[in-house]
Design an enzyme around this catalytic site. Sequence first.
Site, mmCIF file in Angstrom:
data_model
loop_
_atom_site.group_PDB
_atom_site.id
_atom_site.type_symbol
_atom_site.label_atom_id
_atom_site.label_comp_id
_atom_site.label_asym_id
_atom_site.label_seq_id
_atom_site.Cartn_x
_atom_site.Cartn_y
_atom_site.Cartn_z
ATOM 1 N N HIS A 38 31.864 46.937 38.428
ATOM 2 C CA HIS A 38 32.455 46.119 39.487
ATOM 3 C C HIS A 38 31.456 45.054 39.892
ATOM 4 O O HIS A 38 30.256 45.311 39.916
ATOM 5 C CB HIS A 38 32.811 46.993 40.698
ATOM 6 C CG HIS A 38 33.839 46.357 41.575
ATOM 7 N ND1 HIS A 38 33.508 45.447 42.544
ATOM 8 C CD2 HIS A 38 35.181 46.467 41.587
ATOM 9 C CE1 HIS A 38 34.621 45.036 43.126
ATOM 10 N NE2 HIS A 38 35.641 45.629 42.572
ATOM 11 N N HIS A 84 40.645 42.416 35.653
ATOM 12 C CA HIS A 84 41.003 42.576 37.075
ATOM 13 C C HIS A 84 42.054 43.686 37.154
ATOM 14 O O HIS A 84 41.833 44.789 36.666
ATOM 15 C CB HIS A 84 41.484 41.208 37.582
ATOM 16 C CG HIS A 84 41.606 41.045 39.058
ATOM 17 N ND1 HIS A 84 41.254 42.008 39.960
ATOM 18 C CD2 HIS A 84 42.078 40.000 39.811
ATOM 19 C CE1 HIS A 84 41.473 41.571 41.193
ATOM 20 N NE2 HIS A 84 41.989 40.355 41.126
ATOM 21 N N ASP A 100 40.549 51.391 39.115
ATOM 22 C CA ASP A 100 41.508 51.462 38.011
ATOM 23 C C ASP A 100 41.263 52.640 37.080
ATOM 24 O O ASP A 100 42.099 52.936 36.231
ATOM 25 C CB ASP A 100 41.466 50.160 37.196
ATOM 26 C CG ASP A 100 41.995 48.994 37.996
ATOM 27 O OD1 ASP A 100 43.002 49.194 38.691
ATOM 28 O OD2 ASP A 100 41.417 47.901 37.938
HETATM 29 N N1 CMC Z 1 31.636 48.635 30.031
HETATM 30 C C1 CMC Z 1 30.460 48.382 29.420
HETATM 31 N N2 CMC Z 1 29.545 47.511 29.857
HETATM 32 C C2 CMC Z 1 29.837 46.855 30.987
HETATM 33 C C3 CMC Z 1 31.042 47.057 31.698
HETATM 34 C C4 CMC Z 1 31.949 47.995 31.173
HETATM 35 N N3 CMC Z 1 33.105 48.228 31.808
HETATM 36 N N4 CMC Z 1 31.057 46.266 32.775
HETATM 37 C C5 CMC Z 1 29.914 45.579 32.763
HETATM 38 N N5 CMC Z 1 29.176 45.929 31.683
HETATM 39 C C6 CMC Z 1 27.829 45.455 31.347
HETATM 40 C C7 CMC Z 1 27.870 44.010 30.874
HETATM 41 O O1 CMC Z 1 28.057 43.949 29.475
HETATM 42 C C8 CMC Z 1 26.521 43.532 31.319
HETATM 43 O O2 CMC Z 1 25.551 44.031 30.424
HETATM 44 P P1 CMC Z 1 24.255 43.130 30.030
HETATM 45 O O3 CMC Z 1 23.492 42.981 31.312
HETATM 46 O O4 CMC Z 1 23.567 43.904 28.986
HETATM 47 O O5 CMC Z 1 24.807 41.828 29.538
HETATM 48 C C9 CMC Z 1 26.290 44.241 32.651
HETATM 49 O O6 CMC Z 1 27.063 45.441 32.547
HETATM 50 C C10 CMC Z 1 26.727 43.447 33.869
HETATM 51 O O7 CMC Z 1 28.101 43.122 33.704
HETATM 52 P P2 CMC Z 1 28.765 41.764 34.135
HETATM 53 O O8 CMC Z 1 29.788 41.405 33.099
HETATM 54 O O9 CMC Z 1 27.706 40.751 34.448
HETATM 55 O O10 CMC Z 1 29.452 42.182 35.490
HETATM 56 P P3 CMC Z 1 30.551 41.359 36.277
HETATM 57 O O11 CMC Z 1 30.282 41.572 37.715
HETATM 58 O O12 CMC Z 1 30.589 39.950 35.816
HETATM 59 O O13 CMC Z 1 31.925 42.029 35.835
HETATM 60 C C11 CMC Z 1 33.760 43.515 35.736
HETATM 61 C C12 CMC Z 1 32.608 42.978 36.589
HETATM 62 C C13 CMC Z 1 34.624 44.422 36.615
HETATM 63 C C14 CMC Z 1 34.630 42.340 35.262
HETATM 64 C C15 CMC Z 1 33.173 44.290 34.531
HETATM 65 O O14 CMC Z 1 32.425 45.388 35.000
HETATM 66 C C16 CMC Z 1 34.276 44.773 33.589
HETATM 67 O O15 CMC Z 1 34.691 44.016 32.708
HETATM 68 N N6 CMC Z 1 34.777 46.041 33.737
HETATM 69 C C17 CMC Z 1 35.866 46.543 32.918
HETATM 70 C C18 CMC Z 1 37.196 46.012 33.440
HETATM 71 C C19 CMC Z 1 37.594 46.678 34.731
HETATM 72 O O16 CMC Z 1 37.570 47.902 34.862
HETATM 73 N N7 CMC Z 1 38.058 45.859 35.702
HETATM 74 C C20 CMC Z 1 38.562 46.361 36.986
HETATM 75 C C21 CMC Z 1 37.696 45.946 38.113
HETATM 76 S S1 CMC Z 1 38.066 46.860 39.635
HETATM 77 C C22 CMC Z 1 39.668 46.430 40.083
HETATM 78 C C23 CMC Z 1 39.770 45.031 40.550
HETATM 79 O O17 CMC Z 1 39.348 44.737 41.659
HETATM 80 O O18 CMC Z 1 40.296 44.224 39.787
#
Ligand code: CMC
Length: 438
Positions: free
Chosen positions: A307, A268, A363
């Site tokens: 996201h 986050h 971010d």
């Molecule tokens: N790098 C590589 N792969 C990723 C990333 C990433 N940053 N984010 C998602 N994926 C992949 C994930 O492994 C999954 O792949 P697969 O379908 O093969 O299993 C697919 O994309 C879908 O991801 P998810 O984990 O189901 O997506 P989510 O909606 O649950 O998670 C997130 C969203 C923001 C937590 C995630 O994208 C992440 O961990 N990003 C990195 C951390 C980050 O930058 N966070 C800040 C978010 S914006 C500011 C805020 O509002 O907090």
Amino acid sequence: MADQSFNITDNRTGKSYTLPVHDGTIRAMDLRPIKADPEEFGTMTYDPAFLNTASCRSAITYIDGDRGILRYRGYPIEELAEKCSFMEVAYLLLNGELPTQIELDQWITEIKSHTMIHETTKHFLQGFRYNAHPMTMFISTVAALSSVYPECKHVLDPTIRRREIVRLIAKVPTIAAYCYRHQLGYPYVYPDNDLSYAENFMNMLWRMAEPKFLANPVLARALDILFILHADHEQNCSTNVMRCVGSSQADPYVSLSAAAAALSGPLHGGANEEVLRMLDEIGTVDNVKPYVDKVKSGHTKLMGFGHRVYKNYDPRARIIKWTANQVFEVTGRNRKIDVALALEKIALEDEYFVKRKLYPNVDFYSGIIYEAMGFEPSIFTVLFAIPRTVGWLAQWQEMITDPEQKISRPRQLYIGHAERHVPTLAERSVPATAIAMS
Ligand code: CMC
């Protein structure tokens, strides 16, 4: 639209049910009467991590993730960032409308009259170790304010609620600045109410022996824009925590402290600090491709990418990129921007990221600007928490005044043992795992 409905047939019993559809949504409670057996509890929805569950009706922030749209109270984020100050946006989020000049002047005066923190809170802060993480200090100190203002417990009283909202918005920059200076071993600087919200924060962070701290106006405006971009983001993880803790009628200080704790996680708000760490690890543009390969092989995540809601482009990231260029005119170019741009280019063209709709989020660039402005990475998430305080409070107020809301309490699908009885110590067998470890 009213008069829309779904017909659901329960194939276990052959019975049909008509479920009203409002705003494209069915009420989970309308599923409860669907039972295979009258003795059953009834049907629930299962939605770990709330992928497809609306927990409230809200009039504050609108996001269309597929089209990259973000609006506060109907106003596009791009227009607010261009034409408004953070104080105007704070007023808008809390009150529903932009202030007139008179309302804005009154609002700013009101906030300025609460910027000081009690001396006992200062002493409380002094108790932290010199190397305490600023976000940990921030979370604890906000919670501790609850003891300074015991009347804050009366959350159903609108007059008290409003005073605590003003206090929190006024005091979070002061707390944040004290957390920062504590880490550096510098004396705390009292607020200067001649200055704007962002300028005063910069004064409390960076004033040394000079009689008056005057921030560079370009940097102060950049910080104000960053505050606008971070002010609210509908039902994200920390806002959900604010609403959830607040739903028990806990006071706003402890509720906000809990929200800030949720924000601190690396998935986050903590991501901005992690992005800088990642860019340091990558080091040069030549190392970008191997790093992306490491991400694709599942060894790590590309921090600042992806996201839950935006599946097109985070509109805040676009404005931040523009703001970065304004900041670099003053501070000189942060060389990490070249690595970030190379990373973004490769990722946006790569099938792994395209297929998963992964784009830079807020971010990805914010840390690079913060670093260019002179902030240490450990304070980055606190810089997110200051403006998000407004969003948390607007959402908290909306939740408390919503007659449909009750204490937040999800259901679960129990997957543990059926009833069993406690054996004596002698009757208990040694678990297989313990044998394997011995
Ligand atoms: N790098 C590589 N792969 C990723 C990333 C990433 N940053 N984010 C998602 N994926 C992949 C994930 O492994 C999954 O792949 P697969 O379908 O093969 O299993 C697919 O994309 C879908 O991801 P998810 O984990 O189901 O997506 P989510 O909606 O649950 O998670 C997130 C969203 C923001 C937590 C995630 O994208 C992440 O961990 N990003 C990195 C951390 C980050 O930058 N966070 C800040 C978010 S914006 C500011 C805020 O509002 O907090």
